[in-house]
Motif scaffolding. Structure first.
Motif, PDB file in Angstrom:
ATOM      1  N   MET A   1      -3.045  79.368 -44.346  1.00  6.74           N
ATOM      2  CA  MET A   1      -2.886  77.942 -44.555  1.00  6.74           C
ATOM      3  C   MET A   1      -2.733  77.689 -46.068  1.00  6.74           C
ATOM      4  N   GLU A   2      -1.675  76.994 -46.438  1.00  9.32           N
ATOM      5  CA  GLU A   2      -1.414  76.721 -47.849  1.00  9.32           C
ATOM      6  C   GLU A   2      -1.765  75.295 -48.247  1.00  9.32           C
ATOM      7  N   ARG A   3      -1.770  74.401 -47.266  1.00  6.96           N
ATOM      8  CA  ARG A   3      -2.058  72.989 -47.524  1.00  6.96           C
ATOM      9  C   ARG A   3      -2.882  72.424 -46.377  1.00  6.96           C
ATOM     10  N   GLN A   4      -3.557  71.298 -46.656  1.00  8.96           N
ATOM     11  CA  GLN A   4      -4.336  70.637 -45.613  1.00  8.96           C
ATOM     12  C   GLN A   4      -4.391  69.144 -45.928  1.00  8.96           C
ATOM     13  N   ARG A   5      -4.439  68.320 -44.897  1.00  7.61           N
ATOM     14  CA  ARG A   5      -4.572  66.871 -45.094  1.00  7.61           C
ATOM     15  C   ARG A   5      -5.811  66.589 -45.942  1.00  7.61           C
ATOM     16  N   LEU A   6      -5.687  65.637 -46.837  1.00  3.81           N
ATOM     17  CA  LEU A   6      -6.784  65.267 -47.727  1.00  3.81           C
ATOM     18  C   LEU A   6      -8.027  64.829 -46.958  1.00  3.81           C
ATOM     19  N   ASP A   7      -7.873  63.947 -45.968  1.00  5.95           N
ATOM     20  CA  ASP A   7      -9.040  63.477 -45.224  1.00  5.95           C
ATOM     21  C   ASP A   7      -9.722  64.617 -44.470  1.00  5.95           C
ATOM     22  N   LYS A   8      -8.932  65.516 -43.924  1.00  7.11           N
ATOM     23  CA  LYS A   8      -9.489  66.650 -43.186  1.00  7.11           C
ATOM     24  C   LYS A   8     -10.244  67.591 -44.135  1.00  7.11           C
ATOM     25  N   TRP A   9      -9.673  67.842 -45.320  1.00  9.59           N
ATOM     26  CA  TRP A   9     -10.328  68.727 -46.283  1.00  9.59           C
ATOM     27  C   TRP A   9     -11.654  68.123 -46.752  1.00  9.59           C
ATOM     28  N   LEU A  10     -11.673  66.823 -47.050  1.00 15.49           N
ATOM     29  CA  LEU A  10     -12.915  66.168 -47.485  1.00 15.49           C
ATOM     30  C   LEU A  10     -13.996  66.286 -46.412  1.00 15.49           C
ATOM     31  N   TRP A  11     -13.600  66.165 -45.154  1.00 15.79           N
ATOM     32  CA  TRP A  11     -14.553  66.272 -44.045  1.00 15.79           C
ATOM     33  C   TRP A  11     -15.039  67.713 -43.890  1.00 15.79           C
ATOM     34  N   HIS A  12     -14.115  68.675 -43.932  1.00 16.13           N
ATOM     35  CA  HIS A  12     -14.503  70.085 -43.810  1.00 16.13           C
ATOM     36  C   HIS A  12     -15.389  70.520 -44.965  1.00 16.13           C
ATOM     37  N   ALA A  13     -15.157  69.975 -46.153  1.00 14.64           N
ATOM     38  CA  ALA A  13     -15.959  70.339 -47.325  1.00 14.64           C
ATOM     39  C   ALA A  13     -17.291  69.580 -47.354  1.00 14.64           C
ATOM     40  N   ARG A  14     -17.520  68.760 -46.340  1.00 14.87           N
ATOM     41  CA  ARG A  14     -18.752  67.992 -46.195  1.00 14.87           C
ATOM     42  C   ARG A  14     -19.012  67.031 -47.351  1.00 14.87           C
ATOM     43  N   VAL A  15     -17.927  66.480 -47.897  1.00 17.68           N
ATOM     44  CA  VAL A  15     -18.050  65.428 -48.904  1.00 17.68           C
ATOM     45  C   VAL A  15     -18.479  64.139 -48.201  1.00 17.68           C
ATOM     46  N   VAL A  16     -18.031  63.967 -46.954  1.00 17.72           N
ATOM     47  CA  VAL A  16     -18.380  62.811 -46.129  1.00 17.72           C
ATOM     48  C   VAL A  16     -18.845  63.314 -44.762  1.00 17.72           C
ATOM     49  N   LYS A  17     -19.495  62.420 -44.002  1.00 16.43           N
ATOM     50  CA  LYS A  17     -20.041  62.832 -42.708  1.00 16.43           C
ATOM     51  C   LYS A  17     -19.036  62.737 -41.562  1.00 16.43           C
ATOM     52  N   ALA A  18     -17.991  61.913 -41.728  1.00 18.15           N
ATOM     53  CA  ALA A  18     -17.017  61.734 -40.647  1.00 18.15           C
ATOM     54  C   ALA A  18     -15.605  61.682 -41.228  1.00 18.15           C
TER      55      ALA A  18
END
Length: 90
Positions: A1-18
């Protein structure tokens, strides 16, 4: 994977809860990618991008160093970024 949606990355990185919270954070203009404000939750982030995120009276500066297929625990999330306020990982 070279890129990922910003909202999905923030969620996977646990910056936010949902993921919806991630999308709202981006749409509200609280996220910058390499110094440029981004308002599209679907914008793709790539390795090396630096995200500046305004959260609850604080700012986090994270460098994207990895992607995940699914959301894991905090330890798994921590390998997705370097926290530039703490200094690089050894």
């Amino acid at each position: 994977m070279e890129r990922q949606r910003l909202d999905k990355w923030l969620w996977h990185a646990r910056v936010v809860k949902a993921r919806t919270s991630a999308a709202a954070l981006v749409e509200a203009g609280h996220v910058r990618i390499n110094g440029v404000r981004e308002k599209a939750p679907g914008h793709a982030v790539k390795l090396g991008d630096v995200l500046t995120i305004g959260l609850d009276h604080s700012v986090r500066i994270l460098k994207v160093v990895g992607f995940a297929e699914r959301r894991g625990d905090a330890q798994a999330a921590r390998v997705l970024y370097d926290d530039l306020q703490e200094g690089p990982r050894s």
